[in-house]
Design an enzyme around this catalytic site. Structure first.
Site, PDB file in Angstrom:
ATOM      1  N   PRO A 313       0.943  -1.381   0.003  1.00 26.92           N
ATOM      2  CA  PRO A 313      -0.164  -0.064   0.065  1.00 26.92           C
ATOM      3  C   PRO A 313       0.841   1.412  -0.193  1.00 26.92           C
ATOM      4  O   PRO A 313       0.684   2.397  -0.140  1.00 26.92           O
ATOM      5  CB  PRO A 313      -0.346  -0.001   1.432  1.00 26.92           C
ATOM      6  CG  PRO A 313       0.290  -0.776   2.418  1.00 26.92           C
ATOM      7  CD  PRO A 313       0.833  -1.374   1.182  1.00 26.92           C
ATOM      8  N   ASP A 314       2.479   0.704   0.224  1.00 23.80           N
ATOM      9  CA  ASP A 314       2.849   2.114   0.701  1.00 23.80           C
ATOM     10  C   ASP A 314       2.540   3.607  -0.234  1.00 23.80           C
ATOM     11  O   ASP A 314       2.809   4.548  -0.130  1.00 23.80           O
ATOM     12  CB  ASP A 314       4.536   2.172   0.531  1.00 23.80           C
ATOM     13  CG  ASP A 314       4.390   1.395   1.931  1.00 23.80           C
ATOM     14  OD1 ASP A 314       4.847   1.442   2.665  1.00 23.80           O
ATOM     15  OD2 ASP A 314       4.398  -0.194   1.353  1.00 23.80           O
ATOM     16  N   HIS A 315       3.148   3.189  -1.394  1.00 19.81           N
ATOM     17  CA  HIS A 315       3.102   4.527  -2.565  1.00 19.81           C
ATOM     18  C   HIS A 315       1.378   5.468  -2.865  1.00 19.81           C
ATOM     19  O   HIS A 315       1.745   6.101  -3.007  1.00 19.81           O
ATOM     20  CB  HIS A 315       3.966   3.961  -3.943  1.00 19.81           C
ATOM     21  CG  HIS A 315       5.802   3.939  -3.141  1.00 19.81           C
ATOM     22  ND1 HIS A 315       5.894   5.036  -2.792  1.00 19.81           N
ATOM     23  CD2 HIS A 315       6.333   2.592  -3.324  1.00 19.81           C
ATOM     24  CE1 HIS A 315       7.568   4.436  -2.977  1.00 19.81           C
ATOM     25  NE2 HIS A 315       7.911   3.395  -3.089  1.00 19.81           N
TER      26      HIS A 315
END
Length: 562
Positions: A313-315
């Site tokens: 999910p980070d970006h």
């Protein structure tokens, strides 16, 4: 984790406290963990891991996600109307604004359902704006800006690792003064390195254009200094475990009283409410909890999971968060009030896969791992090409695409075969049509295959390795990549130049990421008005920190900017 493993003698050496040493023997550690976990139910392992302070998450199927008490309690999943008279369970949106879920308000419309209403509204609005017979008003000519759109905005950035770094970086790129607040006792995991580099390439990409302030928030005087900074700032970013800022006396209510115009954006693994809210979580755990990991494999390999990517999910979290912060700032211009943005990283994953969860709700058991094959027609998927580990994606969408593909690969016999004239027929004979495509693709390098198929009107794309990106002609034509200089690294880094082309905005800044606490004195003087003597005293007392080394790159202007 070592205690959970029973303090194995082979890892008693204190040297294994270092990440580099554990990485060197990771296969041995993984075998021990595998043996410990193998006969224990996943729910028991999750609870024991959380009790011991070891991040653990169960790998959930889409069906299990839909019945998950945590997501249901948060309202992240709900029964929604899909079509008149048809309902299914689906994700309810990316995030929360001031505690309210921001998501779809109604079902998708039927074709032409609102035509009359829209035309009537347009007619009324047009009549109200312009007298009958008046000439259309021409908008004023827009000229390129001579400043970046977020100049003058001050951001206190408590974000760590990737998701936290990315959000602040996107704001800094557009001119915001982003101050990374950090402390050596609780270092940003993004600063960890397998080498002796003071700054890694990953950290440089995630924190470019920022300043670093060394501040001890475990000291009451540090907390008071942070409040003074908040009073002179516009945005605060964080991605700690829920409750962390509140435990420091820096929750939204406290800081909102200090500065009612503050926009506070936080992201966490699983959200700030619900049965799992206090669980530790990182990208791999989030992906497992959201059902992505279980789908990201070949169907014939029950344990062949692919989980080495930070896009989800980070970006995505960083970009959704930046969009929400901007929306909040725009609203502040109207109301004068700030507000909160709360993101659950797992719910970003749920919403990205919304149509899959809705499908699983309407047809339980229908969403499973499908590897490289599509579900709506054939052939669809990735096929090996000439060369070592070279691939091309091909997507037949309809009967016309199928006929064009047959012509491109010189198989008129397949085009004339009545069994293959429809999508249903091609899916029923998937093995045969995929074999024909694969045989042709295997004789062509991927870029040549893409060129020939695209010329024939068949959607196709050559797979690229990361090393191929800088020389990609499409990226080059759009100016997607730039090069940034990080003084601590030997070579300039290729980097994303901008999130989108903009005719009227200057390109983002490409300044380096800061060394830890490199700008403590500068920030304290500029923002807090402290004297050098006051700063020295706070440094001596451990409230402030400054850069440990006195080394400065010859090309630096003293602020860490080239």
């Amino acid at each position: 984790m070592r205690a959970w493993l029973g303090e194995p003698a082979e890892f008693a050496d204190p040297g294994y406290e270092k990440l580099q040493e554990r990485r060197r023997v990771a296969d041995r550690i993984h075998r021990l963990i595998g043996a410990l976990f193998r006969e224990v139910p996943k729910a028991v392992l999750v609870e024991e891991g959380q009790r011991r302070g070891v991040p653990v998450a169960a790998l959930l199927t889409p069906g299990e996600v839909l019945e998950c008490d945590h997501f249901l309690a948060r309202g992240a999943l709900a029964e929604v109307e899909v079509a008149p008279g048809v309902t299914g369970r689906a994700p309810t949106g990316f995030l929360e604004l001031d505690g309210r879920r921001a998501g779809p308000g109604r079902r998708a419309p039927r074709l032409g359902e609102h035509t009359d209403a829209v035309l009537a509204e347009v007619s009324r609005a047009t009549a109200a704006r312009r007298p009958a017979g008046a000439a259309p008003v021409r908008p004023p000519e827009r000229r390129p800006l001579d400043r970046r759109p977020l100049e003058g905005l001050r951001v206190l950035d408590l974000g760590v690792i990737v998701a936290g770094a990315e959000l602040g970086r996107l704001l800094a790129d557009q001119g915001a003064d982003v101050i990374k607040v950090e402390n050596r006792a609780f270092p940003d995991g993004g600063r960890q390195s397998m080498t002796t580099e003071l700054i890694t390439a990953s950290f440089a990409w995630g924190h470019r254009n920022k300043r670093s302030l060394g501040l001890n928030l475990r000291d009451p005087r540090g907390v008071e200094m942070f409040k003074r900074l908040a009073a002179a700032s516009d945005v605060i970013l964080s991605n700690f475990k829920p409750g962390t800022l509140e435990s420091l006396g820096l929750g939204p209510e406290t800081l909102g009283a200090v500065n009612p115009g503050l926009v506070m954006a936080e992201s966490s693994a699983l959200g700030s409410t619900g049965p799992w809210s206090r669980r530790m979580g990182y990208g791999p755990l989030v992906r497992a909890s959201a059902g992505l990991t279980g789908l990201w494999r070949h169907p014939e390999r029950a344990d062949g999971f692919c989980d080495a990517i930070t896009i989800f999910p980070d970006h995505v979290v960083g970009r959704v968060g930046a969009t929400a912060v901007l929306a909040r700032l725009i609203e502040r211009r109207r109301t004068g009030r700030g507000g909160t943005v709360a993101i659950s990283q797992a719910e970003i994953g749920l919403t990205e896969m919304a149509e899959l969860f809705l499908q699983e709700s309407l047809a339980p058991g229908s969403v499973t791992a499908r590897g490289n094959t599509g579900t709506t027609d054939a052939p669809q998927g990735l096929f090996p090409c000439a060369g070592d580990d070279e691939w091309c994606a091909v997507e037949v969408r309809d009967d016309a695409d199928w006929r064009r593909l047959c012509a491109a690969i010189d198989r008129p016999d397949l085009a004339a075969d009545p069994r293959l004239g429809t999508a249903a027929g091609r899916l029923a004979h998937r093995t045969e049509v995929e074999a024909a495509a694969a045989a042709w693709l295997a004789t062509h390098p991927p870029r040549e295959a893409m060129r020939l198929l695209q010329a024939a009107g068949v959607p196709a794309g050559a797979m690229q390795q990361v090393a191929d990106y800088p020389d990609d002609p499409q990226f080059a034509a759009r100016g997607f990549f730039a090069r940034m200089c990080q003084p601590e690294l030997p070579e300039p880094l290729p980097t994303e130049a901008r999130p989108a082309l903009a005719r009227h905005l200057p390109d983002p800044l490409l300044g380096p990421a800061p060394r830890q606490a490199a700008h403590t004195r500068e920030v304290c003087r500029e923002v807090l008005g402290l004297t050098d003597a006051e700063i020295d005293e706070l440094l001596a007392q451990g409230v402030l920190e400054e850069e440990e080394t006195t080394h400065a790159a010859e090309t630096s202007d003293g602020k860490g900017h080239l």
